[in-house]
Design a protein around this motif. Structure first.
Motif, PDB file in Angstrom:
ATOM      1  N   TYR A   1      -0.582  -0.465 -10.955  1.00 53.46           N
ATOM      2  CA  TYR A   1      -1.620  -1.162 -11.708  1.00 53.46           C
ATOM      3  C   TYR A   1      -3.017  -0.734 -11.267  1.00 53.46           C
ATOM      4  O   TYR A   1      -3.193  -0.010 -10.269  1.00 53.46           O
ATOM      5  CB  TYR A   1      -1.473  -2.676 -11.528  1.00 53.46           C
ATOM      6  N   LYS A   2      -3.989  -1.217 -12.032  1.00 54.50           N
ATOM      7  CA  LYS A   2      -5.394  -0.984 -11.729  1.00 54.50           C
ATOM      8  C   LYS A   2      -6.140  -2.288 -11.932  1.00 54.50           C
ATOM      9  O   LYS A   2      -5.963  -2.968 -12.948  1.00 54.50           O
ATOM     10  CB  LYS A   2      -5.960   0.108 -12.657  1.00 54.50           C
TER      11      LYS A   2
ATOM     12  N   ILE B   1      -1.534  -0.311  -6.163  1.00 56.53           N
ATOM     13  CA  ILE B   1      -2.580   0.369  -6.918  1.00 56.53           C
ATOM     14  C   ILE B   1      -2.111   1.789  -7.230  1.00 56.53           C
ATOM     15  O   ILE B   1      -1.616   2.500  -6.356  1.00 56.53           O
ATOM     16  CB  ILE B   1      -3.897   0.377  -6.136  1.00 56.53           C
ATOM     17  N   PHE B   2      -2.227   2.177  -8.486  1.00 54.62           N
ATOM     18  CA  PHE B   2      -1.566   3.394  -8.980  1.00 54.62           C
ATOM     19  C   PHE B   2      -1.931   4.645  -8.188  1.00 54.62           C
ATOM     20  O   PHE B   2      -1.086   5.495  -7.929  1.00 54.62           O
ATOM     21  CB  PHE B   2      -1.856   3.581 -10.470  1.00 54.62           C
ATOM     22  N   THR B   3      -3.191   4.782  -7.753  1.00 56.58           N
ATOM     23  CA  THR B   3      -3.588   5.988  -7.011  1.00 56.58           C
ATOM     24  C   THR B   3      -3.030   5.992  -5.590  1.00 56.58           C
ATOM     25  O   THR B   3      -2.918   7.060  -4.980  1.00 56.58           O
ATOM     26  CB  THR B   3      -5.118   6.104  -6.979  1.00 56.58           C
ATOM     27  N   ASP B   4      -2.683   4.812  -5.049  1.00 57.01           N
ATOM     28  CA  ASP B   4      -2.045   4.766  -3.727  1.00 57.01           C
ATOM     29  C   ASP B   4      -0.609   5.255  -3.802  1.00 57.01           C
ATOM     30  O   ASP B   4      -0.053   5.748  -2.815  1.00 57.01           O
ATOM     31  CB  ASP B   4      -2.062   3.339  -3.176  1.00 57.01           C
ATOM     32  N   CYS B   5      -0.005   5.093  -4.977  1.00 55.96           N
ATOM     33  CA  CYS B   5       1.387   5.505  -5.150  1.00 55.96           C
ATOM     34  C   CYS B   5       1.480   6.969  -5.586  1.00 55.96           C
ATOM     35  O   CYS B   5       2.244   7.748  -5.017  1.00 55.96           O
ATOM     36  CB  CYS B   5       2.065   4.596  -6.168  1.00 55.96           C
ATOM     37  N   ILE B   6       0.693   7.330  -6.608  1.00 54.66           N
ATOM     38  CA  ILE B   6       0.720   8.697  -7.150  1.00 54.66           C
ATOM     39  C   ILE B   6      -0.727   9.184  -7.281  1.00 54.66           C
ATOM     40  O   ILE B   6      -1.444   8.756  -8.200  1.00 54.66           O
ATOM     41  CB  ILE B   6       1.427   8.748  -8.518  1.00 54.66           C
ATOM     42  N   PRO B   7      -1.184  10.033  -6.385  1.00 55.38           N
ATOM     43  CA  PRO B   7      -2.558  10.543  -6.488  1.00 55.38           C
ATOM     44  C   PRO B   7      -2.794  11.229  -7.836  1.00 55.38           C
ATOM     45  O   PRO B   7      -1.907  11.888  -8.378  1.00 55.38           O
ATOM     46  CB  PRO B   7      -2.654  11.529  -5.324  1.00 55.38           C
TER      47      PRO B   7
ATOM     48  N   SER C   1       0.853  -1.190   0.000  1.00 57.37           N
ATOM     49  CA  SER C   1       0.000   0.000   0.000  1.00 57.37           C
ATOM     50  C   SER C   1       0.884   1.233   0.000  1.00 57.37           C
ATOM     51  O   SER C   1       2.119   1.142   0.080  1.00 57.37           O
ATOM     52  CB  SER C   1      -0.919  -0.002   1.229  1.00 57.37           C
ATOM     53  N   GLY C   2       0.254   2.404  -0.055  1.00 57.00           N
ATOM     54  CA  GLY C   2       1.022   3.643  -0.068  1.00 57.00           C
ATOM     55  C   GLY C   2       1.861   3.830   1.174  1.00 57.00           C
ATOM     56  O   GLY C   2       2.993   4.330   1.103  1.00 57.00           O
TER      57      GLY C   2
ATOM     58  N   PRO D   1      -0.097   0.113 -17.784  1.00 56.19           N
ATOM     59  CA  PRO D   1       0.653  -0.099 -16.539  1.00 56.19           C
ATOM     60  C   PRO D   1       1.967   0.673 -16.558  1.00 56.19           C
ATOM     61  O   PRO D   1       2.525   0.939 -17.615  1.00 56.19           O
ATOM     62  CB  PRO D   1       0.909  -1.603 -16.546  1.00 56.19           C
ATOM     63  N   THR D   2       2.457   1.000 -15.378  1.00 54.67           N
ATOM     64  CA  THR D   2       3.737   1.689 -15.242  1.00 54.67           C
ATOM     65  C   THR D   2       4.653   0.875 -14.339  1.00 54.67           C
ATOM     66  O   THR D   2       4.212   0.343 -13.322  1.00 54.67           O
ATOM     67  CB  THR D   2       3.551   3.094 -14.647  1.00 54.67           C
TER      68      THR D   2
END
Length: 250
Positions: free
Chosen positions: A127-128, A157-163, A105-106, A171-172
């Motif tokens: 990812y999503k 999860i991408f939004t947990d890493c970079i809002p 998680s973040g 994917p990144t």
């Protein structure tokens, strides 16, 4: 009282003087040779020597029955066995350091990624859920994580890493080492048209020796890693080709 009759027998093989005379005259057959038991020969054992390999093949019940075996109770033997087993356990622990894609998680990012040991490369997948491109890349990373257990693979999860990170960038993949971002790959197209584990591996190692199987020194060069990746790729292709030939012949 009734009459009792007794039959007396001499020692087996014994002969009277009269019998000996009759044998000389040919009236009796030759005296049979005295019985002799066969000479004692120790039983030969075809079992393996009680070394480390022999012990590893025994079940726990069989080992319990061998507690009084003098060879197993020899201090030098036990010390040598313990020493070898300890070295094997330590080596296996080094190789099996990770071996899977760890979900984080973040709040875990700093501890699991930025603060990872200096000798550990960390591959981060943003990812999503439900996004096909992310699932394809995740499957490739899961296979690489098993092949290269000394490299750390995590997913977040991408939004947990970079809002507010845009979906179109998924994917990144981010690659970290010693707390620093070494490279990043935005979008599935970075990993080839088909996005195979081998293609992902070659892309990750283009600039740095990211992948580590744990069997070589951590200070390995990028060229050595790429050679290992190519060799693994060729072995997989050959194995798949042999499987296809075997199924077609049936």
């Amino acid at each position: 009282m009734g009459d009792y009759h007794f039959v007396y027998k001499d020692v087996e093989g014994a002969s009277t003087q009269w019998d000996d005379i009759q044998r000389k005259l040919g009236n009796l057959p030759p005296k049979p040779p005295a019985f002799k038991p066969p000479p004692f020969t120790p039983e030969t054992s075809n079992s393996k020597p009680k070394d480390k390999d022999w012990i590893d093949e025994q079940t726990q019940d069989e080992l319990d029955e061998l507690e009084d075996d003098p060879q197993l109770n020899d201090d030098r033997f036990l010390q040598e066995y313990r020493k070898k087993r300890l070295a094997e356990i330590k080596e296996a622990a080094k190789i099996a350091r990770f071996g899977a894609v760890l979900p984080i998680s973040g709040s875990d990012f700093v501890r699991e990624v930025s603060q990872a040991p200096e000798d550990v490369w960390v591959v981060v997948l943003l990812y999503k859920d439900g996004y096909s491109g992310c699932q394809i890349l995740l499957q490739c990373l899961e296979e690489l994580a098993m092949r290269y257990p000394a490299t750390k693979f995590v997913k977040i999860i991408f939004t947990d890493c970079i809002p507010n990170y845009p979906d179109r960038n998924l994917p990144t993949v981010l690659v970290y080492n010693n707390g620093a971002l070494k490279s990043n790959y935005v979008g599935l197209h970075n990993f080839g048209r088909r996005c195979t584990p081998e293609g992902v591996a070659l892309t990750l190692c283009q600039s740095d020796p990211v992948l580590n199987d744990g069997r070589r020194k951590h200070e390995q060069s990028r060229e050595a890693v790429l050679d290992g990746v190519r060799k693994s790729f060729l072995e997989k292709v050959v194995a798949e080709h042999e499987d296809d030939d075997g199924s077609s012949s049936d």
